[in-house]
Scaffold this motif. Sequence first.
Motif, PDB file in Angstrom:
ATOM      1  N   ASP A   5     -11.482   4.040  56.583  1.00 60.26           N
ATOM      2  CA  ASP A   5     -11.187   3.675  55.130  1.00 60.26           C
ATOM      3  C   ASP A   5     -11.898   2.682  54.747  1.00 60.26           C
ATOM      4  O   ASP A   5     -12.347   2.645  53.511  1.00 60.26           O
ATOM      5  N   LYS A   6     -11.986   1.793  55.241  1.00 63.91           N
ATOM      6  CA  LYS A   6     -12.932   0.501  55.234  1.00 63.91           C
ATOM      7  C   LYS A   6     -14.300   0.912  54.986  1.00 63.91           C
ATOM      8  O   LYS A   6     -15.009   0.138  54.030  1.00 63.91           O
ATOM      9  N   ILE A  11     -18.911   1.617  51.311  1.00 63.21           N
ATOM     10  CA  ILE A  11     -19.885   2.618  50.762  1.00 63.21           C
ATOM     11  C   ILE A  11     -19.726   2.574  49.224  1.00 63.21           C
ATOM     12  O   ILE A  11     -20.515   2.400  48.415  1.00 63.21           O
ATOM     13  N   LEU A  12     -18.368   2.716  48.656  1.00 63.31           N
ATOM     14  CA  LEU A  12     -18.269   2.921  47.450  1.00 63.31           C
ATOM     15  C   LEU A  12     -18.498   1.543  46.589  1.00 63.31           C
ATOM     16  O   LEU A  12     -19.069   1.607  45.280  1.00 63.31           O
ATOM     17  N   ARG A  13     -18.228   0.518  47.133  1.00 61.15           N
ATOM     18  CA  ARG A  13     -18.439  -0.819  46.664  1.00 61.15           C
ATOM     19  C   ARG A  13     -19.836  -1.039  46.460  1.00 61.15           C
ATOM     20  O   ARG A  13     -20.203  -1.541  45.482  1.00 61.15           O
TER      21      ARG A  13
END
Length: 114
Positions: A5-6, A11-13
């Motif tokens: 999840d981290k 990746i999305l950040r």
Amino acid sequence: MCIADKDLAAILRRDFSEDFVAKMKGSMLQSHYKYGWVSDTYPELADAIACLKQRLELYEKDGNIDHLVDVANFAMIESMYPHHPKAHFERLSSDQSPGLVGISYKQMMQEACE
């Protein structure tokens, strides 16, 4: 939160723009007051793909990212209320994708190490 999840959050950040999505939402709200409900207009009265192409041409001429926000919104509208007679969703494999025009940084580094 687990490690995976981290990783996804990281990746999305780095590779996703919440700011762009916020601009899309703002534009859709503004357009609602100008044009009314999307579902009352598409696909019978307006062509989202033609509008998308028009905005992409404008972006290519002047570089105004507002046009890209419109491109994204028109793509979303087409997906919600498709005009295309064969509209469907099917996740494509990498082999089916046309890929990038150019080369990714990752590919370039892999080729440099060969």
